[in-house]
Design a protein around this motif. Structure first.
Motif, short mmCIF file in Angstrom:
data_model
loop_
_atom_site.label_atom_id
_atom_site.label_comp_id
_atom_site.label_asym_id
_atom_site.label_seq_id
_atom_site.Cartn_x
_atom_site.Cartn_y
_atom_site.Cartn_z
N PRO A 181 0.82 -1.21 0.00
CA PRO A 181 0.00 0.00 0.00
C PRO A 181 0.85 1.26 0.00
O PRO A 181 1.87 1.34 0.70
CB PRO A 181 -0.80 -0.12 1.30
N GLY A 182 0.46 2.24 -0.81
CA GLY A 182 1.19 3.49 -0.92
C GLY A 182 2.29 3.45 -1.96
O GLY A 182 2.53 4.45 -2.64
N ARG A 183 2.92 2.31 -2.12
CA ARG A 183 3.98 2.16 -3.10
C ARG A 183 3.45 1.72 -4.46
O ARG A 183 3.93 2.19 -5.50
CB ARG A 183 5.00 1.13 -2.59
N ASP A 184 2.45 0.86 -4.46
CA ASP A 184 1.98 0.26 -5.71
C ASP A 184 0.64 0.81 -6.19
O ASP A 184 0.14 0.37 -7.22
CB ASP A 184 1.84 -1.26 -5.53
N ASP A 185 0.08 1.77 -5.46
CA ASP A 185 -1.27 2.25 -5.78
C ASP A 185 -1.39 2.74 -7.22
O ASP A 185 -2.27 2.30 -7.98
CB ASP A 185 -1.68 3.39 -4.85
N ALA A 186 -0.52 3.67 -7.61
CA ALA A 186 -0.65 4.30 -8.93
C ALA A 186 -0.45 3.30 -10.06
O ALA A 186 -1.19 3.31 -11.05
CB ALA A 186 0.36 5.45 -9.05
N ALA A 187 0.54 2.43 -9.92
CA ALA A 187 0.79 1.43 -10.96
C ALA A 187 -0.39 0.48 -11.08
O ALA A 187 -0.81 0.12 -12.19
CB ALA A 187 2.07 0.65 -10.65
N TRP A 188 -0.96 0.07 -9.93
CA TRP A 188 -2.11 -0.84 -9.99
C TRP A 188 -3.30 -0.17 -10.65
O TRP A 188 -3.98 -0.78 -11.48
CB TRP A 188 -2.50 -1.32 -8.60
N LEU A 189 -3.57 1.08 -10.32
CA LEU A 189 -4.70 1.79 -10.92
C LEU A 189 -4.54 1.89 -12.44
O LEU A 189 -5.51 1.74 -13.18
CB LEU A 189 -4.85 3.18 -10.30
N ARG A 190 -3.30 2.13 -12.91
CA ARG A 190 -3.08 2.22 -14.36
C ARG A 190 -3.35 0.88 -15.05
O ARG A 190 -4.03 0.83 -16.08
CB ARG A 190 -1.64 2.67 -14.64
N VAL A 191 -2.82 -0.19 -14.49
CA VAL A 191 -3.00 -1.50 -15.13
C VAL A 191 -4.45 -1.95 -15.02
O VAL A 191 -5.02 -2.53 -15.95
CB VAL A 191 -2.04 -2.54 -14.52
N ASN A 192 -5.07 -1.70 -13.88
CA ASN A 192 -6.48 -2.04 -13.72
C ASN A 192 -7.33 -1.32 -14.76
O ASN A 192 -8.22 -1.91 -15.38
CB ASN A 192 -6.95 -1.68 -12.31
N SER A 193 -7.06 -0.04 -14.98
CA SER A 193 -7.80 0.73 -15.97
C SER A 193 -7.61 0.16 -17.37
O SER A 193 -8.56 0.05 -18.15
CB SER A 193 -7.36 2.19 -15.92
N ALA A 194 -6.38 -0.21 -17.71
CA ALA A 194 -6.10 -0.75 -19.04
C ALA A 194 -6.71 -2.14 -19.22
O ALA A 194 -7.28 -2.45 -20.27
CB ALA A 194 -4.59 -0.81 -19.27
N ALA A 195 -6.59 -2.97 -18.19
CA ALA A 195 -7.10 -4.34 -18.29
C ALA A 195 -8.62 -4.37 -18.38
O ALA A 195 -9.20 -5.29 -18.99
CB ALA A 195 -6.62 -5.17 -17.10
N PHE A 196 -9.28 -3.38 -17.77
CA PHE A 196 -10.75 -3.36 -17.74
C PHE A 196 -11.30 -2.15 -18.49
O PHE A 196 -12.33 -1.59 -18.10
CB PHE A 196 -11.25 -3.38 -16.30
N ALA A 197 -10.63 -1.77 -19.56
CA ALA A 197 -11.10 -0.63 -20.35
C ALA A 197 -12.50 -0.87 -20.90
O ALA A 197 -13.27 0.08 -21.12
CB ALA A 197 -10.13 -0.36 -21.49
N HIS A 198 -12.86 -2.14 -21.11
CA HIS A 198 -14.18 -2.50 -21.63
C HIS A 198 -15.22 -2.62 -20.53
O HIS A 198 -16.39 -2.89 -20.81
CB HIS A 198 -14.08 -3.85 -22.34
N HIS A 199 -14.81 -2.44 -19.28
CA HIS A 199 -15.66 -2.72 -18.13
C HIS A 199 -15.63 -1.49 -17.22
O HIS A 199 -14.81 -1.40 -16.30
CB HIS A 199 -15.10 -3.94 -17.39
N PRO A 200 -16.51 -0.49 -17.46
CA PRO A 200 -16.40 0.78 -16.75
C PRO A 200 -16.54 0.67 -15.24
O PRO A 200 -15.94 1.47 -14.51
CB PRO A 200 -17.55 1.62 -17.34
N GLU A 201 -17.29 -0.30 -14.74
CA GLU A 201 -17.46 -0.42 -13.29
C GLU A 201 -16.13 -0.71 -12.61
O GLU A 201 -15.81 -0.13 -11.57
CB GLU A 201 -18.47 -1.52 -12.97
N GLN A 202 -15.34 -1.61 -13.18
CA GLN A 202 -14.05 -1.96 -12.60
C GLN A 202 -12.94 -1.05 -13.09
O GLN A 202 -12.12 -0.58 -12.33
CB GLN A 202 -13.71 -3.42 -12.90
N GLY A 203 -12.93 -0.78 -14.40
CA GLY A 203 -11.85 0.02 -14.98
C GLY A 203 -11.84 1.46 -14.54
O GLY A 203 -10.81 2.14 -14.64
N GLY A 204 -12.96 1.95 -14.03
CA GLY A 204 -13.04 3.34 -13.61
C GLY A 204 -12.68 3.58 -12.16
O GLY A 204 -12.86 4.70 -11.66
N LEU A 205 -12.14 2.59 -11.46
CA LEU A 205 -11.79 2.78 -10.06
C LEU A 205 -10.73 3.87 -9.90
O LEU A 205 -9.79 3.97 -10.68
CB LEU A 205 -11.28 1.48 -9.44
N THR A 206 -10.90 4.66 -8.86
CA THR A 206 -10.00 5.78 -8.57
C THR A 206 -9.20 5.51 -7.29
O THR A 206 -9.42 4.49 -6.61
CB THR A 206 -10.81 7.06 -8.38
#
Length: 318
Positions: A181-206
């Motif tokens: 936590p704190g170290r990996d947040d930004a990288a995880w959010l970027r990959v999550n957004s890319a992996a779920f670009a077709h899935h706005p509920e998951q890919g849109g997490l902030t």
């Protein structure tokens, strides 16, 4: 003629939030699962969010759970129903979830909430029916909604002594470690957004969505696995433990677009399941997957998952 009253709020005080959560819990005990998703319950617990509207249905009478608010107490009202509208997606129709307390059903409250939802959203709406119960299906028809999405919950047994899972085989050059936590947040959010670009509920997490989940009692970074190619995050498997039910969940599994199709998803799935079986000594694993996602369903079936229950999403035709 009913004396019910429905009010719309964009923010809930603590007493009202507690009453809503109590209503959701009472209905879940009756129905077998919550009528409001984890995300929706976080919106209740963690404060106001842009695009979120809460509808409270008050009815005459006394209730063991108690009303939430001085006005309700003075008028002898009880919280008999609740609905939530998430209109944060600028493109898609708003999403709603709603329910009526088991002791207040069969009085037209659900239909009243449904019509109010249609009025609040200009008759452009998507609605979840978790568990797909017959009463929910019937109400959707009464409201003129059409079924368009099925979300499957799949389960498989786990054996802490011998999980029966194959050895995970990672693609060459890929390593796995736990989330920090704190170290990996930004990288995880970027990959999550890319992996779920077709899935706005998951890919849109902030970041706030991630923070809300990390603040929950169930959060355990030791069960949140990240895969790296060198220093680049390429995939992840976030597991979740439902302690009261004795269930382990494949909470979120994602692979960066450039790494898909190389076996990383299957390896991460196996790593997470082994953790749930061996490290957490759980006997059942669960996950959610869209019924029409044939490739994912096939992968999970090969890993021993079978259909357990179905959540249905309905929408207006316009």
């Amino acid at each position: 003629m009913s004396d019910r009253r429905i009010e719309a709020l964009t923010e809930l005080d603590q007493a009202t939030a507690d009453a809503v959560l109590g209503l959701i819990a009472a209905a879940a005990a009756e129905d077998g699962q919550p009528a409001v998703s984890e995300q929706g319950r976080l919106h209740v617990r963690r404060g106001s969010r842009e695009g979120i509207v809460h509808l409270l249905l008050w009815a005459p009478g006394a209730d063991a759970d108690g009303p939430a608010g001085d006005e309700g107490e003075a008028e002898g009202e009880v919280l008999a129903g609740y609905a939530q509208i998430d209109g944060s997606d600028p493109v898609e129709a708003p999403v709603a979830e709603f329910l009526v307390h088991p002791r207040h059903r069969s009085h037209g409250h659900g239909r009243a909430l449904g019509h109010r939802l249609l009025g609040e959203t200009g008759k452009r709406l998507r609605v979840w029916a978790h568990g797909g119960h017959p009463a929910a299906r019937h109400l959707a028809l009464q409201l003129g909604l059409k079924l368009f999405r099925e979300l499957w919950q799949m389960r498989r047994p786990l054996d802490p002594a011998d999980d029966g899972l194959p050895e995970p085989v990672l693609p060459a050059g890929v390593t796995v470690r736990a989330f920090v936590p704190g170290r990996d947040d930004a990288a995880w959010l970027r990959v999550n957004s890319a992996a779920f670009a077709h899935h706005p509920e998951q890919g849109g997490l902030t970041q706030r969505d991630l923070d809300d989940r990390m603040a929950e009692p169930w959060f355990d970074p030791a069960g949140f696995f990240l895969a790296f190619r060198g220093e680049v995050l390429t995939g992840f498997h976030w597991t979740k433990v439902h302690a009261e039910e004795g269930l382990g969940e494949v909470y979120v599994l994602g692979v960066a677009p450039g790494e898909q199709g190389g076996g990383l998803g299957r390896a991460l799935t196996t790593i997470g399941l082994r953790h749930l079986a061996r490290d957490r000594a759980l006997r059942t694993a669960m996950l959610y997957v869209d019924a029409d996602n044939a490739p994912a369903v096939a992968v999970y079936e090969r890993l021993g998952f079978t259909l357990h229950e179905t959540d249905l999403m309905y929408r207006t035709e316009n």
